[in-house]
Design an enzyme around this catalytic site. Structure first.
Site, PDB file in Angstrom:
ATOM      1  N   SER A 107       3.079  -2.493  10.264  1.00 55.96           N
ATOM      2  CA  SER A 107       4.538  -2.512  10.451  1.00 55.96           C
ATOM      3  C   SER A 107       5.163  -3.872  10.138  1.00 55.96           C
ATOM      4  CB  SER A 107       4.899  -2.046  11.862  1.00 55.96           C
ATOM      5  OG  SER A 107       4.433  -0.725  12.080  1.00 55.96           O
ATOM      6  N   ASN A 115       0.866  -1.175   0.000  1.00 52.52           N
ATOM      7  CA  ASN A 115       0.000   0.000   0.000  1.00 52.52           C
ATOM      8  C   ASN A 115       0.902   1.224   0.000  1.00 52.52           C
ATOM      9  OD1 ASN A 115      -1.843   2.022   0.458  1.00 52.52           O
ATOM     10  ND2 ASN A 115      -2.292   1.444   2.576  1.00 52.52           N
ATOM     11  N   GLU A 148      -7.024   4.402   7.675  1.00 48.18           N
ATOM     12  CA  GLU A 148      -6.817   5.836   7.408  1.00 48.18           C
ATOM     13  C   GLU A 148      -8.047   6.438   6.730  1.00 48.18           C
ATOM     14  OE1 GLU A 148      -3.059   5.378   5.419  1.00 48.18           O
ATOM     15  OE2 GLU A 148      -2.169   4.769   7.320  1.00 48.18           O
ATOM     16  N   GLU A 176      -5.700  -5.369  10.296  1.00 49.53           N
ATOM     17  CA  GLU A 176      -4.715  -4.335  10.567  1.00 49.53           C
ATOM     18  C   GLU A 176      -5.035  -3.645  11.895  1.00 49.53           C
ATOM     19  OE1 GLU A 176      -2.611  -3.020   6.791  1.00 49.53           O
ATOM     20  OE2 GLU A 176      -4.378  -1.782   6.956  1.00 49.53           O
ATOM     21  N   HIS A 224      -9.623   0.967   4.585  1.00 57.42           N
ATOM     22  CA  HIS A 224      -8.360   1.112   5.317  1.00 57.42           C
ATOM     23  C   HIS A 224      -8.598   2.016   6.527  1.00 57.42           C
ATOM     24  CE1 HIS A 224      -4.233   2.281   6.252  1.00 57.42           C
ATOM     25  NE2 HIS A 224      -3.859   1.193   5.604  1.00 57.42           N
ATOM     26  N   LYS A 247       0.043   4.207  -0.214  1.00 58.76           N
ATOM     27  CA  LYS A 247      -0.646   5.369   0.366  1.00 58.76           C
ATOM     28  C   LYS A 247      -0.447   6.587  -0.546  1.00 58.76           C
ATOM     29  CE  LYS A 247       0.155   3.329   4.854  1.00 58.76           C
ATOM     30  NZ  LYS A 247       0.013   3.472   6.277  1.00 58.76           N
ATOM     31  N   GLY A 262       2.018   1.933  10.686  1.00 62.30           N
ATOM     32  CA  GLY A 262       2.932   3.072  10.557  1.00 62.30           C
ATOM     33  C   GLY A 262       3.598   3.469  11.857  1.00 62.30           C
TER      34      GLY A 262
HETATM   35  C1  PEP Z   1      -0.871  -0.131   5.793  1.00 63.34           C
HETATM   36  O1  PEP Z   1      -0.770   0.928   5.209  1.00 63.34           O
HETATM   37  O2  PEP Z   1      -1.852  -0.839   5.575  1.00 63.34           O
HETATM   38  C2  PEP Z   1       0.183  -0.552   6.715  1.00 63.34           C
HETATM   39  C3  PEP Z   1       0.082  -1.707   7.295  1.00 63.34           C
HETATM   40  O3  PEP Z   1       1.224   0.325   6.916  1.00 63.34           O
HETATM   41  P1  PEP Z   1       2.635   0.006   7.642  1.00 63.34           P
HETATM   42  O4  PEP Z   1       3.123  -1.302   7.062  1.00 63.34           O
HETATM   43  O5  PEP Z   1       3.510   1.149   7.286  1.00 63.34           O
HETATM   44  O6  PEP Z   1       2.367  -0.122   9.102  1.00 63.34           O
END
Ligand code: PEP
Length: 248
Positions: free
Chosen positions: A211, A10, A97, A165, A95, A12, A171
């Site tokens: 992460s 992703n 976000e 998630e 997501h 983003k 992040g």
């Molecule tokens: C994500 O954007 O879905 C995500 C898991 O980000 P990160 O791996 O940076 O935590």
């Protein structure tokens, strides 16, 4: 039937056409021998250029959202038809976000998911609890609500990918432990079994996201219910190829 592992990136709101093309050129030879399905979900404006860049490789290009309507007065949104024109096969939906900053609701997630399925775009439906929800012991209730409402009226759940998630791990550099991720994803599969039948639930690909990186991917991928990863930060560099080749 065994579930085929699926690693998706992703991006983003990162990368440009130039840096994206350069990264995909670097990734292509590195993912040649991968045994899993691979996707990069890129900013909408980069989709045409990244589809071209990834051509002839195992990398499929996905979107980061999709609207439920076929067309119309929805400024800023993108339809399935528009995505399909470029051969887009996957779309991230719900997501955290989107939920946190743009007011995305379970109802919207449901409408987007149904539209994607109708258009042969595989929805990657994101679910997950916040830190306070986990600390208050609400994780299972939150996930149940997101799954029940977000997946309402889905006819074939095996065509949906779920990304678990935990919001506190996205992040932040704070990954769920292998055991935490396995335990929660096992719960998600059990819940899907109640909603759609155990046989179908056992065929659903469920990713972990939060992460996940080149170092921790092996341990997470070794868990029996974890079938892949949704990767944010680490998908912006060639570390993504290390994750894709987690079993080497
Ligand atoms: C994500 O954007 O879905 C995500 C898991 O980000 P990160 O791996 O940076 O935590």
């Amino acid at each position: 039937m065994a579930r085929k592992p699926f690693i998706a990136g992703n991006w983003k709101m990162n990368m440009t056409a130039e840096s994206g093309k350069a990264l995909i050129a670097e990734l292509k030879p590195l993912v040649k021998e991968a045994k899993c399905n691979i996707a990069l979900c890129v900013p909408a404006i980069l989709i045409p250029a990244m589809v071209k860049a990834a051509k002839g490789s195992k990398i499929k290009i996905g979107a980061q959202n999709v609207h439920w309507a076929a067309s119309g007065a929805y400024t800023g949104e993108i339809s399935c038809e528009q995505l399909k024109e470029y051969g887009v096969k996957y779309a991230i939906i719900g997501h955290s976000e989107r939920r946190q900053y743009f007011g995305e609701t379970d109802e919207g997630v449901n409408k987007r998911t149904l539209a994607a399925l109708e258009n042969d775009i595989t929805p990657i439906v994101c679910v997950g609890e916040t830190l306070s929800e986990r600390e208050n012991g609400e994780t299972e209730n939150v996930l149940s609500r997101q799954l029940e409402n977000g997946l309402k009226s889905v006819e074939d759940i095996t065509k949906v990918v779920i990304a678990y998630e935990p919001v506190w791990a996205i992040g932040t550099g704070k990954t769920a432990t292998d055991e935490q991720a396995q335990e929660t994803i096992k719960f998600i599969r059990k819940k899907l079994g109640k909603l759609f039948g155990v046989k179908n639930a056992n065929r659903v690909v469920i990713q972990y996201g939060g992460s996940m990186n080149a170092k921790n991917c092996k341990g997470l991928m070794a868990q029996p219910d974890i079938d892949g990863g949704l990767i944010g930060g680490a998908s912006l560099k060639t570390d993504f190829a290390i994750i894709v080749n987690y079993n080497k």
